[in-house]
Design an enzyme around this catalytic site. Sequence first.
Site, PDB file in Angstrom:
ATOM      1  N   LYS A 124       0.962  -1.092   0.035  1.00 60.00           N
ATOM      2  CA  LYS A 124       0.177  -0.088   0.085  1.00 60.00           C
ATOM      3  C   LYS A 124       0.881   1.013   0.057  1.00 60.00           C
ATOM      4  O   LYS A 124       2.079   1.128   0.517  1.00 60.00           O
ATOM      5  CB  LYS A 124      -0.807   0.048   1.371  1.00 60.00           C
ATOM      6  CG  LYS A 124      -2.357   0.558   1.006  1.00 60.00           C
ATOM      7  CD  LYS A 124      -3.138   0.019   0.557  1.00 60.00           C
ATOM      8  CE  LYS A 124      -4.733   0.671   0.039  1.00 60.00           C
ATOM      9  NZ  LYS A 124      -5.735  -0.188  -0.433  1.00 60.00           N
ATOM     10  N   ASP A 164      -6.763   4.172  -4.629  1.00 60.43           N
ATOM     11  CA  ASP A 164      -7.617   3.807  -3.559  1.00 60.43           C
ATOM     12  C   ASP A 164      -8.240   5.114  -3.226  1.00 60.43           C
ATOM     13  O   ASP A 164      -8.473   5.960  -4.369  1.00 60.43           O
ATOM     14  CB  ASP A 164      -6.670   3.498  -2.240  1.00 60.43           C
ATOM     15  CG  ASP A 164      -7.084   3.084  -1.104  1.00 60.43           C
ATOM     16  OD1 ASP A 164      -7.627   1.983  -1.122  1.00 60.43           O
ATOM     17  OD2 ASP A 164      -7.195   3.748  -0.127  1.00 60.43           O
TER      18      ASP A 164
HETATM   19  O1  2IT Z   1      -8.099  -1.899  -1.180  1.00 62.73           O
HETATM   20  C1  2IT Z   1      -7.809  -2.293  -2.170  1.00 62.73           C
HETATM   21  O2  2IT Z   1      -7.995  -3.461  -2.515  1.00 62.73           O
HETATM   22  C2  2IT Z   1      -7.648  -1.230  -3.462  1.00 62.73           C
HETATM   23  N1  2IT Z   1      -7.560  -0.237  -3.072  1.00 62.73           N
HETATM   24  C3  2IT Z   1      -7.316  -1.902  -4.589  1.00 62.73           C
HETATM   25  C4  2IT Z   1      -5.940  -2.430  -4.774  1.00 62.73           C
HETATM   26  C5  2IT Z   1      -5.424  -2.888  -6.298  1.00 62.73           C
HETATM   27  O3  2IT Z   1      -4.320  -3.051  -6.370  1.00 62.73           O
HETATM   28  O4  2IT Z   1      -6.419  -2.862  -7.122  1.00 62.73           O
END
Ligand code: 2IT
Length: 445
Positions: A124, A164
Amino acid sequence: MDINRFMASLEAKHPGELEYLQAVREVLTSIEPFYNQHPEFEKAGILQRMVEPDRIFTFKVPWVDDSGNVQVNQGFRVQFNNAIGPYKGGLRFHASVNLSILKFLGFEQTFKNALTTLPMGGAKGGSDFSLRGKSAGEVERFCHSFMLELWQSIGANTDVPAGDIGVGAREIGYLYAMHKKLARANTGVLTGKGIDYGGSLIRPEATGFGALYFVRQVLSQHSYGLAGKVIALSGFGNVAWGAALKATQLGAKVVTLSGPDGYIYDDEGLTLEKIAYMQELRASNNDVVEPYAARFGAEFYPGEKPWGRKVDIALPCATQNELDGDDARQLIANKVLCVAEVSNMGCTPEAIEAFQQSDVLYAPGKAVNAGGVATSGLEMTQNAMHLSWSADEVDAKLKQIMSNIHDQCVRYGKQEDGRIDYMKGANVAGFMKVAKAMYDQGFLG
Ligand code: 2IT
């Protein structure tokens, strides 16, 4: 394993990282009995290794605002765990972003990605940059500066960021353009790209659609149906939009949405036109839902959350810890049937405990919202194959993945009375896959 002792030493190492410590404690509590049946994991230090991110990048993001002033934000990427595949997870741009929040999100992402059945590790990242009131030019300059630092640390086979909160198709486009300039390659290194330059059909809808496919299965597992059910939903961003759209298509009635300014109650239910308007509200960058009320003749409740409404299903779609113990007790008193987290860790521990002590069907974010990252995984596959699938093909794969996640929850979460503990099921299934992958690769795994 002694959870309290483990948590005390983790807290001593990372004092004040409340969200991160909360996410770890939830998983440990769920997996304890399974973990204790695997002394080889204990001997290999799996838990101690699993709760620490592999590495964290922090960097400075300087940019110039429209008045010519230099602004400085913080940038982060937490590469949490790559035992089962390249790091994968979104970027969050929001004033509240800090390391505790990104570590909790990266930790959750690791198990969520394991549940998708696709080979993706967890990560993240993001920034404390707020989009509120920013011009398109400011957002573009910020994204360029952010990628100028981040690009060295990511790659199509090493780490694949996505969106996100605060990072949608527009921001991904700006970030991707800068990456192309620096890498001199068009590698598909981000997901959530526009459909004309390597994105996947259904990715924008995927988190919300997947959540509703999952909720439909939770209900049918317990002999209920979705048609005619009344839904309270929070948020008005991409995730809330997809959830509202699929819920409406499947015959349910969505009566609320919300923003930082308060919530909307629309007795007649959202229609396709009203759902489309959610996108306009979001694109305005004002972070408010109040204009919906005047436009469609609905009620607006400033400063309040939608959980006091009498509904069959509650879907938190905004952010972590948005539904607390009081909200949960209110929903239970109003005989809510199902609460499914579409946001990551949308319910506080007190709320979850209240749901689990009543007969509410509660399902955690890492299972419910996994359709978003799963479809990111499908975008990576299409990029790697240099082709693109039709919307129907992607949607069919998404349905299959959500159904598979539901099966895993049933396998690991079935209680003696036949009810499914979805939190336990999701945590144990995700943990077992990551733990085995780490164990099989030795102490560096
Ligand atoms: O919390 C999540 O799963 C997302 N923000 C998507 C992450 C992604 O790599 O598509």
